[in-house]
Design an enzyme around this catalytic site. Structure first.
Site, PDB file in Angstrom:
ATOM      1  N   ASP A   1       0.822  -1.201   0.000  1.00 38.27           N
ATOM      2  CA  ASP A   1       0.000   0.000   0.000  1.00 38.27           C
ATOM      3  C   ASP A   1       0.861   1.259   0.000  1.00 38.27           C
ATOM      4  O   ASP A   1       1.933   1.281   0.605  1.00 38.27           O
ATOM      5  CB  ASP A   1      -0.897  -0.011   1.246  1.00 38.27           C
ATOM      6  CG  ASP A   1      -2.093   0.897   1.102  1.00 38.27           C
ATOM      7  OD1 ASP A   1      -2.473   1.211  -0.040  1.00 38.27           O
ATOM      8  OD2 ASP A   1      -2.646   1.306   2.134  1.00 38.27           O
TER       9      ASP A   1
ATOM     10  N   ASN B   1       1.368   3.398  -3.027  1.00 40.44           N
ATOM     11  CA  ASN B   1       1.919   3.862  -4.309  1.00 40.44           C
ATOM     12  C   ASN B   1       1.399   5.242  -4.688  1.00 40.44           C
ATOM     13  O   ASN B   1       2.163   6.114  -5.113  1.00 40.44           O
ATOM     14  CB  ASN B   1       1.568   2.877  -5.428  1.00 40.44           C
ATOM     15  CG  ASN B   1       2.273   1.548  -5.280  1.00 40.44           C
ATOM     16  OD1 ASN B   1       3.207   1.404  -4.500  1.00 40.44           O
ATOM     17  ND2 ASN B   1       1.820   0.555  -6.024  1.00 40.44           N
TER      18      ASN B   1
ATOM     19  N   TRP C   1       2.767   7.978  -2.431  1.00 37.01           N
ATOM     20  CA  TRP C   1       4.177   8.199  -2.761  1.00 37.01           C
ATOM     21  C   TRP C   1       4.294   9.159  -3.939  1.00 37.01           C
ATOM     22  O   TRP C   1       5.113  10.086  -3.932  1.00 37.01           O
ATOM     23  CB  TRP C   1       4.833   6.860  -3.081  1.00 37.01           C
ATOM     24  CG  TRP C   1       6.299   6.905  -3.359  1.00 37.01           C
ATOM     25  CD1 TRP C   1       7.324   6.748  -2.465  1.00 37.01           C
ATOM     26  CD2 TRP C   1       6.920   7.125  -4.638  1.00 37.01           C
ATOM     27  NE1 TRP C   1       8.548   6.852  -3.095  1.00 37.01           N
ATOM     28  CE2 TRP C   1       8.334   7.083  -4.431  1.00 37.01           C
ATOM     29  CE3 TRP C   1       6.438   7.347  -5.919  1.00 37.01           C
ATOM     30  CZ2 TRP C   1       9.245   7.257  -5.469  1.00 37.01           C
ATOM     31  CZ3 TRP C   1       7.356   7.530  -6.956  1.00 37.01           C
ATOM     32  CH2 TRP C   1       8.739   7.477  -6.727  1.00 37.01           C
TER      33      TRP C   1
ATOM     34  N   HIS D   1       2.906   3.613  -9.118  1.00 37.48           N
ATOM     35  CA  HIS D   1       2.775   2.180  -9.407  1.00 37.48           C
ATOM     36  C   HIS D   1       4.062   1.630 -10.023  1.00 37.48           C
ATOM     37  O   HIS D   1       4.457   0.491  -9.741  1.00 37.48           O
ATOM     38  CB  HIS D   1       1.584   1.937 -10.325  1.00 37.48           C
ATOM     39  CG  HIS D   1       0.260   2.253  -9.677  1.00 37.48           C
ATOM     40  ND1 HIS D   1      -0.084   1.773  -8.440  1.00 37.48           N
ATOM     41  CD2 HIS D   1      -0.792   3.001 -10.112  1.00 37.48           C
ATOM     42  CE1 HIS D   1      -1.292   2.210  -8.124  1.00 37.48           C
ATOM     43  NE2 HIS D   1      -1.734   2.960  -9.121  1.00 37.48           N
TER      44      HIS D   1
ATOM     45  N   GLU E   1     -11.857  -4.902  -5.198  1.00 40.34           N
ATOM     46  CA  GLU E   1     -12.373  -3.543  -5.010  1.00 40.34           C
ATOM     47  C   GLU E   1     -11.641  -2.511  -5.868  1.00 40.34           C
ATOM     48  O   GLU E   1     -12.121  -1.395  -6.056  1.00 40.34           O
ATOM     49  CB  GLU E   1     -12.271  -3.140  -3.533  1.00 40.34           C
ATOM     50  CG  GLU E   1     -13.225  -3.872  -2.598  1.00 40.34           C
ATOM     51  CD  GLU E   1     -12.692  -5.233  -2.174  1.00 40.34           C
ATOM     52  OE1 GLU E   1     -11.505  -5.529  -2.452  1.00 40.34           O
ATOM     53  OE2 GLU E   1     -13.470  -6.017  -1.584  1.00 40.34           O
TER      54      GLU E   1
ATOM     55  N   TRP F   1     -11.372  -2.300  -8.918  1.00 37.39           N
ATOM     56  CA  TRP F   1     -12.094  -1.936 -10.138  1.00 37.39           C
ATOM     57  C   TRP F   1     -12.823  -0.604  -9.981  1.00 37.39           C
ATOM     58  O   TRP F   1     -13.253  -0.003 -10.971  1.00 37.39           O
ATOM     59  CB  TRP F   1     -13.086  -3.030 -10.518  1.00 37.39           C
ATOM     60  CG  TRP F   1     -12.449  -4.320 -10.920  1.00 37.39           C
ATOM     61  CD1 TRP F   1     -12.444  -5.483 -10.216  1.00 37.39           C
ATOM     62  CD2 TRP F   1     -11.715  -4.591 -12.119  1.00 37.39           C
ATOM     63  NE1 TRP F   1     -11.750  -6.463 -10.885  1.00 37.39           N
ATOM     64  CE2 TRP F   1     -11.291  -5.944 -12.063  1.00 37.39           C
ATOM     65  CE3 TRP F   1     -11.358  -3.819 -13.226  1.00 37.39           C
ATOM     66  CZ2 TRP F   1     -10.549  -6.536 -13.075  1.00 37.39           C
ATOM     67  CZ3 TRP F   1     -10.611  -4.411 -14.239  1.00 37.39           C
ATOM     68  CH2 TRP F   1     -10.215  -5.749 -14.161  1.00 37.39           C
TER      69      TRP F   1
ATOM     70  N   LEU G   1      11.263 -20.535  -4.542  1.00 44.35           N
ATOM     71  CA  LEU G   1      10.305 -19.628  -3.904  1.00 44.35           C
ATOM     72  C   LEU G   1       8.998 -19.687  -4.679  1.00 44.35           C
ATOM     73  O   LEU G   1       9.011 -19.637  -5.912  1.00 44.35           O
ATOM     74  CB  LEU G   1      10.835 -18.184  -3.904  1.00 44.35           C
ATOM     75  CG  LEU G   1       9.831 -17.101  -3.484  1.00 44.35           C
ATOM     76  CD1 LEU G   1       9.649 -17.120  -1.970  1.00 44.35           C
ATOM     77  CD2 LEU G   1      10.285 -15.709  -3.926  1.00 44.35           C
TER      78      LEU G   1
ATOM     79  N   SER H   1      -8.100  -5.398   4.946  1.00 45.17           N
ATOM     80  CA  SER H   1      -8.677  -5.001   3.657  1.00 45.17           C
ATOM     81  C   SER H   1      -9.024  -6.197   2.774  1.00 45.17           C
ATOM     82  O   SER H   1      -8.675  -6.236   1.592  1.00 45.17           O
ATOM     83  CB  SER H   1      -7.747  -4.030   2.914  1.00 45.17           C
ATOM     84  OG  SER H   1      -7.643  -2.814   3.627  1.00 45.17           O
TER      85      SER H   1
END
Length: 222
Positions: free
Chosen positions: A2, A4, A7, A19, A49, A51, A113, A178
């Site tokens: 969270d 972006n 910033w 982004h 959400e 969208w 990973l 969230s």
């Protein structure tokens, strides 16, 4: 991941720049996770959400996903990263869907990973869909309703087969889940940091892991 947008706003830049900076943070944290020996890393890349955001921002996000898939896939494959998807990624249109599924297929045998990317994901939808599938199997006679327990429901979730979730890190000072991995996070440790995601790096990630390692996990037993 969270922060972006904030910033970018702090720097007088468009949200798309935030982004892009956030995507660079993903690269850093992936390398750090491999270095630290993390088994599974799940990134909440696009919620169901999201969208509600502007068409321009959604278009920027989709374009960014496509760009980084093309740019990073070779390196991810070389580094033994296996890509998995949770959520309804098919909502992103045929071109991006093809790239996503190609990335999943190409890295399927990697085991250094597991990178789980949550796309068009919402935990409430995930749990409701799992309950619906169990109900349908019960009505058809495939499943005895009396046999439904936590383990059976978990087998219908998109994270089936992955290890138990240990740690959730949320950046940017927000202190809530969230709609992210609500079932899976039942006994996970939660760490909330003020750092905006584009500024989150190896040092911050290592600090979160150190804090996690120092916690006494009780799982409700005492």
């Amino acid at each position: 991941m969270d922060g972006n947008g904030r910033w970018a706003e702090k720097r007088g830049l468009p949200r798309a720049a935030g982004h892009r900076a956030g995507a660079e943070a993903v690269r850093r944290i992936l390398k750090a996770a491999v270095k630290q020996g993390v088994e599974v890393l799940t990134l909440y890349a696009f919620s169901s959400e999201n969208w509600r955001r502007s068409e321009d921002e959604i278009s920027d996000l989709k374009g960014l996903m496509a760009y980084y898939l093309e740019r990073e896939l070779d390196e991810l494959a070389r580094n033994g990263v296996q890509i998995r998807l949770i959520g309804d990624h098919k909502a992103f249109g045929p071109q991006l869907v093809e790239r996503l599924e190609r990335a999943v297929e190409r890295t399927a045998k990697n085991d250094r990973l597991i990178l789980v990317v949550a796309l068009n994901y919402g935990a409430r939808d995930e749990i409701a869909a799992a309950a619906k599938r169990l109900a349908e199997k019960s009505v058809s006679g495939e499943l005895d309703p009396a046999s439904i327990d936590e383990k059976r429901l978990e087998s219908e979730l998109s994270t089936d087969g992955l290890p138990v979730l240990d740690l959730v890190i949320r950046t940017s000072g927000e202190k809530r889940l969230s709609n992210f991995l609500l079932w899976q996070a039942a006994y996970a440790e939660l760490i909330f940091v003020d750092t905006l995601w584009p500024d989150f790096g190896e040092e911050e990630f290592a600090a979160a892991l150190t804090e996690f390692a120092g916690r006494q996990r009780r799982f409700g037993g005492r």
